[in-house]
Scaffold this motif. Structure first.
Motif, short mmCIF file in Angstrom:
data_model
loop_
_atom_site.label_atom_id
_atom_site.label_comp_id
_atom_site.label_asym_id
_atom_site.label_seq_id
_atom_site.Cartn_x
_atom_site.Cartn_y
_atom_site.Cartn_z
N ASP A 144 63.37 84.12 25.06
CA ASP A 144 64.79 84.14 24.70
C ASP A 144 65.41 82.78 24.99
OD1 ASP A 144 64.68 86.76 23.98
OD2 ASP A 144 65.73 87.53 25.74
N PHE A 145 64.82 82.10 25.95
CA PHE A 145 65.43 80.85 26.41
C PHE A 145 64.60 79.62 26.06
CE2 PHE A 145 67.25 84.16 29.03
CZ PHE A 145 68.60 83.83 28.99
N ARG A 146 63.44 79.81 25.46
CA ARG A 146 62.61 78.66 25.13
C ARG A 146 62.35 78.61 23.63
NH1 ARG A 146 57.20 76.86 28.25
NH2 ARG A 146 58.54 77.48 29.95
N LYS A 147 62.78 77.55 23.00
CA LYS A 147 62.60 77.39 21.55
C LYS A 147 61.14 77.08 21.25
CE LYS A 147 64.63 77.19 17.52
NZ LYS A 147 64.12 78.50 17.11
N GLU A 148 60.58 77.73 20.23
CA GLU A 148 59.18 77.49 19.85
C GLU A 148 59.09 77.27 18.34
OE1 GLU A 148 56.69 77.36 21.90
OE2 GLU A 148 57.48 78.29 23.72
N SER A 149 58.25 76.33 17.93
CA SER A 149 58.00 76.14 16.50
C SER A 149 56.92 77.12 16.05
CB SER A 149 57.54 74.72 16.22
OG SER A 149 56.25 74.52 16.77
N VAL A 150 56.83 77.37 14.76
CA VAL A 150 55.77 78.24 14.23
C VAL A 150 54.40 77.72 14.68
CG1 VAL A 150 54.66 79.10 12.12
CG2 VAL A 150 57.15 78.95 12.23
#
Ligand code: HEM
Length: 65
Positions: free
Chosen positions: A13-19
């Motif tokens: 929820d708090f960590r952005k991830e790329s595909v």
């Protein structure tokens, strides 16, 4: 976060991830390869899960978007 155990993964929820990063994590079992099992999903399913996770990951982070 005091309830967090060593086997818990990161809070996406708090960590952005790329595909690509999610696909890497799925294929290799996280980034360290020590706790998360690799290939929980494979092929087209892995692509769909990666797209889903990257769409919502980081949505509660103030740095998102
Ligand atoms: C399809 C299911 C799963 C997806 C999409 C997923 C996704 C991810 C991603 C994207 C990361 C890297 C986050 C980062 O460092 O930026 C990660 C790390 C991690 N995951 Fe998962 N995960 C899955 C299943 C699991 C399961 C079943 C477990 C535990 C039994 C687990 C435990 C962990 C742990 C401990 C880490 C952090 C340590 C490491 O990178 O090796 N994950 N996961």
């Amino acid at each position: 976060m005091s309830q967090k155990e060593r086997t818990d993964g990161p809070d996406l929820d708090f960590r952005k991830e790329s595909v690509q990063d999610v696909l890497f994590a799925i294929r290799n079992g996280g980034f360290s390869g020590s706790i998360m099992p690799a290939n929980v999903v494979v092929g087209p399913d892995a692509q769909k899960v990666a797209a889903f996770v990257s769409q919502y990951a980081g949505s509660k982070s103030s740095a998102a978007k």
